[in-house]
Design an enzyme around this catalytic site. Structure first.
Site, short mmCIF file in Angstrom:
data_model
loop_
_atom_site.label_atom_id
_atom_site.label_comp_id
_atom_site.label_asym_id
_atom_site.label_seq_id
_atom_site.Cartn_x
_atom_site.Cartn_y
_atom_site.Cartn_z
N THR A 90 7.25 -10.97 -9.69
CA THR A 90 8.23 -9.93 -9.41
C THR A 90 9.60 -10.20 -10.02
O THR A 90 10.16 -9.36 -10.73
CB THR A 90 8.38 -9.73 -7.89
OG1 THR A 90 7.12 -9.27 -7.37
CG2 THR A 90 9.46 -8.71 -7.56
N HIS A 318 -0.92 -6.37 -1.93
CA HIS A 318 -1.27 -7.75 -1.57
C HIS A 318 -2.19 -7.80 -0.36
O HIS A 318 -3.12 -8.61 -0.32
CB HIS A 318 0.01 -8.55 -1.28
CG HIS A 318 0.68 -9.10 -2.49
ND1 HIS A 318 0.09 -10.05 -3.29
CD2 HIS A 318 1.89 -8.85 -3.03
CE1 HIS A 318 0.91 -10.36 -4.28
NE2 HIS A 318 2.02 -9.64 -4.15
#
Length: 555
Positions: A90, A318
């Site tokens: 990220t 996730h």
């Protein structure tokens, strides 16, 4: 002789039109130039955390006309845009989009990393010199100081002598801070401990009234009251697996991973859970619209920049994986949020007066359980197990105690002091580690980062490792995992690899001076900032290695 020369010159000037024209005194001409450089009122950069490129088309038939479909049909899509480095995380993605650079240069080599110079783990946006603004927690002790180069948002501020206003908004601190850059007017992120949107003293000493007023409403409780049910009848979610799968994660207190997800009981108690639902994205859009309204973005005669990152897509992905009904529902709801946001931009700034682009910081792998269920390759490795195995091996072979500091981001960090004190050849230590790693399940290859150019791995992969390697922050040995293997648990999924499922991202521009179209030429995440610089006629960021997407800029 002088007389002959003058006579000859007279003849030339009398009978040669070209010569006469050449020596004629130039006349004054007037050219019309624009009084100012043409730029949009507002640039909106939107990063959809963990968005795979194929989501643009996988759910296309279910999207509304005004959301993703409008973006695709009115915008220009670079269909083959890839991340040019590894690992794909990220913080790296947000930094590289906005710096036009790679971790080797911008310094953001992971969400966190071990810093050999400080002898400790470092979080990408940590800054102990600043304080939280907006809550009493430590979630605001953040700034962009670990990013080593400028961003396109910094360059816009510089180009306008800091008249342009730049604001970053994301549920994740790193999704807001890194895109907004070093000179941002503001950066806001969500504090799950308090349910407040916060910032740090790096930007300001107190929150603006409009942010405080929004915090006082505790909108999160309103969303909890709705629970999380599918937007449409659940039997229509034909692009997903069955609802309840053993390899999907569960919310705390729930017996299964199936819909509906009852959120009512969390009201006033657990403000962080909202991030793992589509409502977290909706709150991000609410904050974005408020920022435009209250800060008059794009409405004061200067080109402003709003950097937005939607994080809930990542949290949901996730936990449940890319083939879950949860992720399909999240994107259908995100589509509605996009439609509403575009309508707001049209009404506030005027259609064609703003430049919008959408991309992703990374994509995501399929859940190993899903892969096994469908007879596809994949599996799990454990970084902690690898570290323990390496430590034991080094102790046995070289009498080195605790020589492996950590294994993270697919890298092995050795304690150089321990090795030097024992006078052990470090090259042998690294080669022993490489030989060990190559024998582990799920590991495809391992290389010495100091002599990467001598490795026999394919050139393209070698370049991606090089682009992710920062000499002062990276480890000593890098290991590549096999396709769809990753360090994780039996439920949910993650990302980080160079493979297309993690590195192929969407990139679509829409709005100001953008004509509809597509290109299938290969482009990279690092080309985004260069393209924006070309369109805005400003300098590229200081570490930029990208190139403008000429298929877009030449239209």
């Amino acid at each position: 002789m002088r007389f002959k020369y003058l006579f000859f010159l007279f003849l030339l000037t009398s009978f040669s039109p070209s010569f006469a024209q050449k020596w004629t005194k130039p006349t004054t001409t007037t050219t019309n130039y624009a009084a100012t450089v043409a730029r949009p009122k507002l640039v909106v950069g939107m990063v959809i955390d963990q968005m795979r490129w194929d989501y643009l088309y996988r759910f296309y038939s279910r999207y509304s006309k005004g959301g993703f479909k409008r973006l695709i049909n009115e915008g220009f899509s670079a269909e083959n845009t890839f991340i040019p480095y590894t690992p794909t995380y990220t913080a790296c993605g947000h930094s590289s989009i906005y710096t036009g650079s790679v971790p080797a240069i911008n310094g953001i080599i992971g969400n966190n990393w071990y810093d050999p110079e400080q002898n400790r783990d470092v979080y990408c946006t940590e800054d102990k010199a600043v304080k939280t603004v907006g809550s009493t927690s430590r979630a605001g002790e953040m700034s962009p100081k670990n990013m080593l180069v400028t961003t396109i948002t910094d360059e816009l501020r510089l180009a306008t002598n800091f008249k342009s206003k730049v604001i970053g908004i994301s549920q994740k601190d790193r999704g807001s801070i890194l895109p907004a850059g070093h000179t941002a007017n503001a950066s806001y992120w969500y504090d799950g401990g308090t349910g407040n949107w916060i910032t740090s003293t790096f930007y300001m000493q107190t929150l603006p009234k409009w942010v405080s007023d929004y915090n006082d409403k505790k909108e999160v409780n309103k969303y909890y009251a709705n629970d999380w049910k599918t937007l449409y009848p659940i039997e229509t979610y034909t692009q997903s697996t069955a609802d309840d799968k053993s390899y999907e994660g569960k919310f705390k207190g729930e017996a299964t991973s199936a819909f509906p997800h009852l959120l009512t009981n969390y009201a006033g108690k657990n403000y962080s859970l909202i991030t793992s639902t589509p409502y977290g994205n909706t709150m991000t859009f609410e904050m974005s619209k408020l920022a435009i309204q209250q800060e008059k973005l794009g409405q004061t005669g200067n080109t402003d920049f709003l950097a937005v990152s939607c994080s809930s897509t990542d949290y949901v992905g996730h936990q449940f994986g890319p083939n879950s009904i949860e992720i399909e529902d999240t994107y259908l709801r995100l589509d509605k949020d996009l439609e509403d946001f575009f309508t707001y931009l049209d009404k506030t700034l005027g259609k064609g007066n703003y430049l919008f682009f959408l991309s992703a910081d990374h994509a995501v792998a399929h859940v190993p359980g899903f892969m096994a269920e469908n007879k596809l390759p994949g599996g799990l490795v454990s970084s902690s197990a690898i570290r323990k195995g390496l430590d034991t091996l080094m102790n046995k072979k070289f009498n080195l105690s605790k020589s492996v500091i950590t294994v993270m981001n697919n890298q092995v960090y050795f304690d150089h002091t321990v090795i030097d004190n024992k006078k052990v050849d470090f090259a042998q230590v690294k080669q022993t580690a490489i030989d060990y790693l190559k024998k582990q399940d799920g590991v495809a290859d391992a290389v010495d980062l100091q002599i990467l150019n001598t490795s026999t791995i394919p050139q393209e992969i070698r370049e991606r490792i090089t682009n992710g390697y920062n000499a002062r922050r990276s480890g000593d040995v890098y290991f590549l995992l096999k396709s769809n293997w990753f360090d994780g648990s039996a439920t949910g999924t993650t990302h980080g690899a160079w493979y297309p499922y993690d590195s192929h991202i969407p990139l679509v521009f829409m709005g100001w001076k953008v004509k509809p179209g597509k290109t299938n030429q290969t482009h990279y995440m690092t080309d985004i900032a260069a393209t924006l610089a070309a369109m805005l006629q400003i300098q590229m960021p200081s570490g930029s290695v990208g190139s403008p997407i000429t298929e877009l800029t030449h239209q």
